[in-house]
Design a protein around this motif. Structure first.
Motif, short mmCIF file in Angstrom:
data_model
loop_
_atom_site.label_atom_id
_atom_site.label_comp_id
_atom_site.label_asym_id
_atom_site.label_seq_id
_atom_site.Cartn_x
_atom_site.Cartn_y
_atom_site.Cartn_z
N ALA A 14 1.04 -1.10 0.15
CA ALA A 14 0.43 0.09 -0.11
C ALA A 14 0.98 0.81 -0.15
CB ALA A 14 -0.93 -0.18 1.41
N LEU A 15 2.25 1.38 1.32
CA LEU A 15 2.94 2.03 0.95
C LEU A 15 3.23 2.63 -0.70
CD1 LEU A 15 4.35 4.68 1.94
CD2 LEU A 15 5.81 3.01 3.11
N TYR A 16 3.82 1.88 -1.57
CA TYR A 16 4.36 1.70 -2.14
C TYR A 16 3.78 2.30 -3.30
CZ TYR A 16 6.83 0.19 -7.46
OH TYR A 16 7.66 0.38 -8.08
N GLU A 17 2.48 2.09 -3.18
CA GLU A 17 1.04 2.32 -4.12
C GLU A 17 1.23 3.26 -4.33
OE1 GLU A 17 -2.67 0.07 -4.35
OE2 GLU A 17 -1.65 -2.18 -4.84
N ALA A 18 1.37 4.41 -2.78
CA ALA A 18 0.45 5.95 -3.07
C ALA A 18 1.80 6.55 -3.37
CB ALA A 18 0.90 5.93 -1.09
N LEU A 19 3.63 5.66 -2.70
CA LEU A 19 4.98 6.24 -3.22
C LEU A 19 4.45 6.35 -5.27
CD1 LEU A 19 7.34 4.78 -1.34
CD2 LEU A 19 6.99 7.73 -1.65
N GLU A 20 4.32 5.56 -6.16
CA GLU A 20 4.07 5.46 -7.62
C GLU A 20 3.06 6.98 -7.71
OE1 GLU A 20 3.61 1.50 -9.82
OE2 GLU A 20 2.42 1.16 -8.47
N ARG A 21 2.02 6.36 -6.95
CA ARG A 21 1.14 7.10 -7.85
C ARG A 21 1.86 9.15 -7.19
NH1 ARG A 21 -2.20 4.61 -4.67
NH2 ARG A 21 -2.70 6.27 -2.92
N TRP A 22 2.43 9.35 -6.34
CA TRP A 22 2.33 10.86 -5.78
C TRP A 22 4.04 10.33 -6.89
CZ3 TRP A 22 5.15 12.34 -0.32
CH2 TRP A 22 5.75 13.06 -0.38
N ALA A 23 4.90 9.77 -7.42
CA ALA A 23 5.46 9.58 -7.81
C ALA A 23 5.42 10.18 -9.48
CB ALA A 23 7.15 8.07 -8.22
N GLY A 24 3.91 9.01 -10.12
CA GLY A 24 3.85 9.71 -11.57
C GLY A 24 3.53 11.10 -11.28
N GLU A 25 2.41 11.98 -10.22
CA GLU A 25 2.45 13.45 -10.03
C GLU A 25 3.53 14.22 -10.50
OE1 GLU A 25 0.03 13.82 -6.69
OE2 GLU A 25 -1.65 12.26 -7.36
N GLU A 26 4.87 13.66 -10.22
CA GLU A 26 5.89 14.52 -9.58
C GLU A 26 6.62 14.70 -11.34
OE1 GLU A 26 6.43 17.10 -7.56
OE2 GLU A 26 4.75 16.28 -6.85
N PHE A 27 6.10 13.65 -11.56
CA PHE A 27 6.57 12.95 -13.18
C PHE A 27 8.66 12.40 -13.02
CE2 PHE A 27 4.09 16.50 -14.36
CZ PHE A 27 3.43 16.06 -15.25
N ARG A 28 8.28 11.65 -11.74
CA ARG A 28 9.11 10.95 -11.06
C ARG A 28 9.12 9.62 -11.23
NH1 ARG A 28 9.42 14.44 -7.17
NH2 ARG A 28 11.01 16.50 -7.55
N SER A 29 10.25 8.65 -11.09
CA SER A 29 10.69 6.78 -10.85
C SER A 29 10.04 6.83 -9.71
CB SER A 29 11.66 6.53 -11.37
OG SER A 29 12.94 7.03 -10.82
#
Length: 58
Positions: A14-29
């Motif tokens: 669940a933490l990874y999924e939240a990081l993945e969404r946030w990273a996508g919003e910031e245009f980062r891996s």
């Protein structure tokens, strides 16, 4: 560019999924975003060494 240290990271899905969404919003891996978050946290805590002197910042 300096070589980067590789290491395994176990993380709650669940933490990874939240990081993945946030990273996508910031245009980062996800990896780049984790590194960004760790660097910012260290900087705010005064624990990131100064690039010029190698000393921790107050």
């Amino acid at each position: 560019m300096a070589a980067k240290k590789n290491f395994p990271l176990r993380i709650d899905p669940a933490l990874y999924e939240a990081l993945e969404r946030w990273a996508g919003e910031e245009f980062r891996s996800v990896n780049g975003h984790i590194e960004f978050l760790l660097r910012e946290s260290l900087r705010r805590a005064g624990r990131l060494p100064d690039r010029k002197t190698g000393e921790d910042r107050p």
